[in-house]
Design a protein around this motif. Structure first.
Motif, mmCIF file in Angstrom:
data_model
loop_
_atom_site.group_PDB
_atom_site.id
_atom_site.type_symbol
_atom_site.label_atom_id
_atom_site.label_comp_id
_atom_site.label_asym_id
_atom_site.label_seq_id
_atom_site.Cartn_x
_atom_site.Cartn_y
_atom_site.Cartn_z
ATOM 1 N N THR A 61 -3.606 48.082 -26.350
ATOM 2 C CA THR A 61 -3.739 49.201 -25.351
ATOM 3 C C THR A 61 -5.046 48.939 -24.620
ATOM 4 O O THR A 61 -5.438 49.427 -23.707
ATOM 5 C CB THR A 61 -3.537 50.410 -25.973
ATOM 6 N N LYS A 62 -5.984 48.022 -25.018
ATOM 7 C CA LYS A 62 -7.219 47.686 -24.794
ATOM 8 C C LYS A 62 -7.382 46.360 -23.864
ATOM 9 O O LYS A 62 -6.855 45.396 -24.544
ATOM 10 C CB LYS A 62 -8.389 48.112 -25.799
ATOM 11 N N ARG A 63 -8.116 46.274 -23.155
ATOM 12 C CA ARG A 63 -8.378 45.065 -22.429
ATOM 13 C C ARG A 63 -9.207 44.120 -23.280
ATOM 14 O O ARG A 63 -10.295 44.688 -24.028
ATOM 15 C CB ARG A 63 -9.149 45.173 -20.923
ATOM 16 N N LYS A 64 -8.838 42.883 -23.312
ATOM 17 C CA LYS A 64 -9.904 41.936 -24.172
ATOM 18 C C LYS A 64 -11.133 41.851 -23.670
ATOM 19 O O LYS A 64 -11.183 41.786 -22.304
ATOM 20 C CB LYS A 64 -9.125 40.643 -24.500
ATOM 21 N N PHE A 65 -11.951 41.247 -24.302
ATOM 22 C CA PHE A 65 -13.555 41.100 -24.022
ATOM 23 C C PHE A 65 -13.514 39.751 -22.923
ATOM 24 O O PHE A 65 -14.298 39.840 -22.113
ATOM 25 C CB PHE A 65 -14.390 40.544 -25.081
ATOM 26 N N ASP A 66 -12.471 38.748 -22.929
ATOM 27 C CA ASP A 66 -12.466 37.727 -22.215
ATOM 28 C C ASP A 66 -11.346 37.878 -21.112
ATOM 29 O O ASP A 66 -11.071 36.864 -20.349
ATOM 30 C CB ASP A 66 -12.126 36.273 -22.921
ATOM 31 N N THR A 112 -6.285 36.709 -18.887
ATOM 32 C CA THR A 112 -7.420 36.001 -19.385
ATOM 33 C C THR A 112 -8.072 35.465 -18.374
ATOM 34 O O THR A 112 -7.383 34.560 -17.475
ATOM 35 C CB THR A 112 -6.891 34.973 -20.519
ATOM 36 N N ALA A 113 -9.317 35.498 -18.192
ATOM 37 C CA ALA A 113 -10.023 34.975 -17.203
ATOM 38 C C ALA A 113 -10.186 33.517 -16.692
ATOM 39 O O ALA A 113 -10.179 32.933 -17.909
ATOM 40 C CB ALA A 113 -11.482 35.581 -17.151
ATOM 41 N N ILE A 115 -16.570 40.930 -16.743
ATOM 42 C CA ILE A 115 -16.014 39.530 -16.567
ATOM 43 C C ILE A 115 -14.648 39.472 -15.642
ATOM 44 O O ILE A 115 -14.044 40.463 -15.806
ATOM 45 C CB ILE A 115 -15.475 38.936 -17.951
ATOM 46 N N SER A 116 -14.742 38.394 -14.725
ATOM 47 C CA SER A 116 -13.515 38.425 -13.923
ATOM 48 C C SER A 116 -13.230 37.129 -13.632
ATOM 49 O O SER A 116 -14.043 36.015 -13.698
ATOM 50 C CB SER A 116 -13.862 39.237 -12.609
ATOM 51 N N CYS A 117 -12.020 36.612 -13.204
ATOM 52 C CA CYS A 117 -11.746 35.169 -12.564
ATOM 53 C C CYS A 117 -12.472 35.211 -11.275
ATOM 54 O O CYS A 117 -12.786 36.002 -10.661
ATOM 55 C CB CYS A 117 -10.351 35.235 -12.362
ATOM 56 N N ARG A 118 -12.689 33.798 -10.990
ATOM 57 C CA ARG A 118 -13.477 33.335 -9.870
ATOM 58 C C ARG A 118 -12.617 33.853 -8.530
ATOM 59 O O ARG A 118 -13.212 34.228 -7.640
ATOM 60 C CB ARG A 118 -13.817 31.871 -10.003
ATOM 61 N N ASP A 162 -11.957 26.727 -30.135
ATOM 62 C CA ASP A 162 -11.464 25.988 -31.360
ATOM 63 C C ASP A 162 -10.099 25.253 -30.651
ATOM 64 O O ASP A 162 -9.464 25.320 -29.729
ATOM 65 C CB ASP A 162 -11.197 26.653 -32.733
ATOM 66 N N SER A 163 -9.406 24.658 -32.007
ATOM 67 C CA SER A 163 -8.147 24.135 -31.326
ATOM 68 C C SER A 163 -7.198 25.016 -31.160
ATOM 69 O O SER A 163 -6.214 24.831 -30.358
ATOM 70 C CB SER A 163 -7.637 23.153 -32.564
ATOM 71 N N LEU A 164 -7.173 26.243 -31.706
ATOM 72 C CA LEU A 164 -6.211 27.539 -31.296
ATOM 73 C C LEU A 164 -6.490 27.982 -30.128
ATOM 74 O O LEU A 164 -5.607 29.293 -29.743
ATOM 75 C CB LEU A 164 -6.113 28.479 -32.848
ATOM 76 N N GLY A 165 -7.758 27.917 -29.602
ATOM 77 C CA GLY A 165 -7.976 28.504 -28.315
ATOM 78 C C GLY A 165 -8.820 29.742 -28.416
ATOM 79 O O GLY A 165 -9.175 30.645 -27.523
ATOM 80 N N SER A 166 -9.100 29.962 -29.586
ATOM 81 C CA SER A 166 -10.206 31.227 -29.786
ATOM 82 C C SER A 166 -11.445 30.920 -29.423
ATOM 83 O O SER A 166 -11.934 29.849 -29.733
ATOM 84 C CB SER A 166 -10.028 31.313 -31.853
ATOM 85 N N LYS A 167 -12.068 32.060 -29.078
ATOM 86 C CA LYS A 167 -13.686 31.727 -28.375
ATOM 87 C C LYS A 167 -14.700 32.082 -29.721
ATOM 88 O O LYS A 167 -14.431 33.163 -30.622
ATOM 89 C CB LYS A 167 -13.802 33.013 -27.590
ATOM 90 N N LEU A 168 -15.619 31.156 -29.827
ATOM 91 C CA LEU A 168 -16.309 31.162 -31.351
ATOM 92 C C LEU A 168 -17.761 31.300 -30.474
ATOM 93 O O LEU A 168 -18.015 31.033 -29.423
ATOM 94 C CB LEU A 168 -16.146 29.878 -31.805
#
Length: 302
Positions: free
Chosen positions: A35-40, A48-49, A60-63, A217-223
């Protein structure tokens, strides 16, 4: 639950099933991470931006989304400003026409007085030239020609509106003739610059936007590039305005601010170049825990 609740129809309290079927009282709803917007995620399209951009307040927003939003706001401001200027010109033109009409009427009145077609009482003429000096009033009493001329000039210069006749009052307020007329004045736009439409409004310019670069990473997670810990809504994420790389706040305080250089590209960084990413929720709620939302409504009255 009262005794024999399934067959009891005369109980003074609601059963659980009956309470669920009503819309009265307090209702609870569990809200999770979905129910909450993700940080990215972009605060405009809620996805997802793509090519994420960050404003100075950490949104954060898309260009593409933010550029389209800025252009749309500029066009709306121009339309509002154009409508305001047109309304002002219309009001000025109406005032000018009313003044010209009054001047023409005064000239025609003076012409009729010159040829003797209209006679004005002495008392009325004295009241109409109340702003003229006393010696001029005496002169006007003997020279009828100058009375109308001075009177017309005074009315033209001061633009004195004609008094309105009192309309008869009607007790029936619902009569269509008694309906008041409402005017909708057009106001200028509150701001002449586009505003960020996130949680709190602030000026938004292209020069204020910073390109955000995440390590994945390989799974697309932000690190985090320094500690390799995954980012989530509960993480305090810092973006370096000079290069756009992201690090967690602990790594920023430990490595970046001490060395005054980016951990990834060694770009020079100062304390004012660090921007905090704004995310929804804090602490337990931001980390993905369950929240309980309550809605209070009026209770059922007997």
């Amino acid at each position: 639950m009262p005794r024999h609740s399934k067959n009891n129809t005369a109980s003074g309290v609601f059963t659980y099933a009956e309470r669920q079927m009503t819309e009265y009282g307090t209702r609870h709803k569990r809200m999770g991470l979905n129910t909450k917007r993700k940080f990215d995620s972009c605060y405009l399209c809620l996805q997802t931006a793509r090519t994420p951009m960050l404003c100075r307040q950490g949104h954060i927003s898309c260009r593409e989304c933010v550029l389209a939003n800025i252009i749309e706001q500029k066009q709306a401001i121009e339309r509002a400003q154009r409508a305001y200027e047109e309304q002002k010109e219309k009001e000025q033109s109406e005032s000018t026409r009313a003044r010209q009409k009054m001047e023409e009427e005064e000239v025609r009145t003076w012409g009729r007085r010159q040829v003797g077609l209209e006679v004005v009482a002495r008392d009325e003429s004295a009241k109409s030239v109340d702003n003229v000096e006393e010696k001029d009033v005496r002169l006007l009493e003997y020279e009828d020609g100058k009375r109308g001329e001075v009177f017309a000039l005074r009315r033209t210069h001061e633009h004195v509106p004609e008094p309105r006749k009192a309309e008869p009052k009607v007790a029936s307020f619902w009569v269509p003739s008694q309906t008041p007329s409402a005017t909708h004045p057009i106001r200028p736009p509150p701001s002449h610059s586009p505003q960020c439409t996130a949680s709190h409004s602030h000026p938004l310019k292209l020069s204020h936007l910073t390109r955000v670069i995440f390590k994945t990473d390989s799974l697309g997670s932000k690190l985090c590039p320094s500690c390799d810990r995954p980012f989530h809504n509960g993480t305090q994420i810092d973006v370096l305005r000079s290069c756009g790389h992201t690090t967690c706040h602990s790594c920023t305080r430990t490595f970046v601010l001490t060395s005054k250089a980016c951990f990834v590209c060694q770009e020079k960084v100062s304390k004012k170049d660090v921007l905090r990413v704004d995310s929804e929720g804090t602490a337990f709620a931001a980390a993905g825990g369950q929240m309980v939302a309550s809605q209070y409504t009026s209770a059922l009255q007997a």
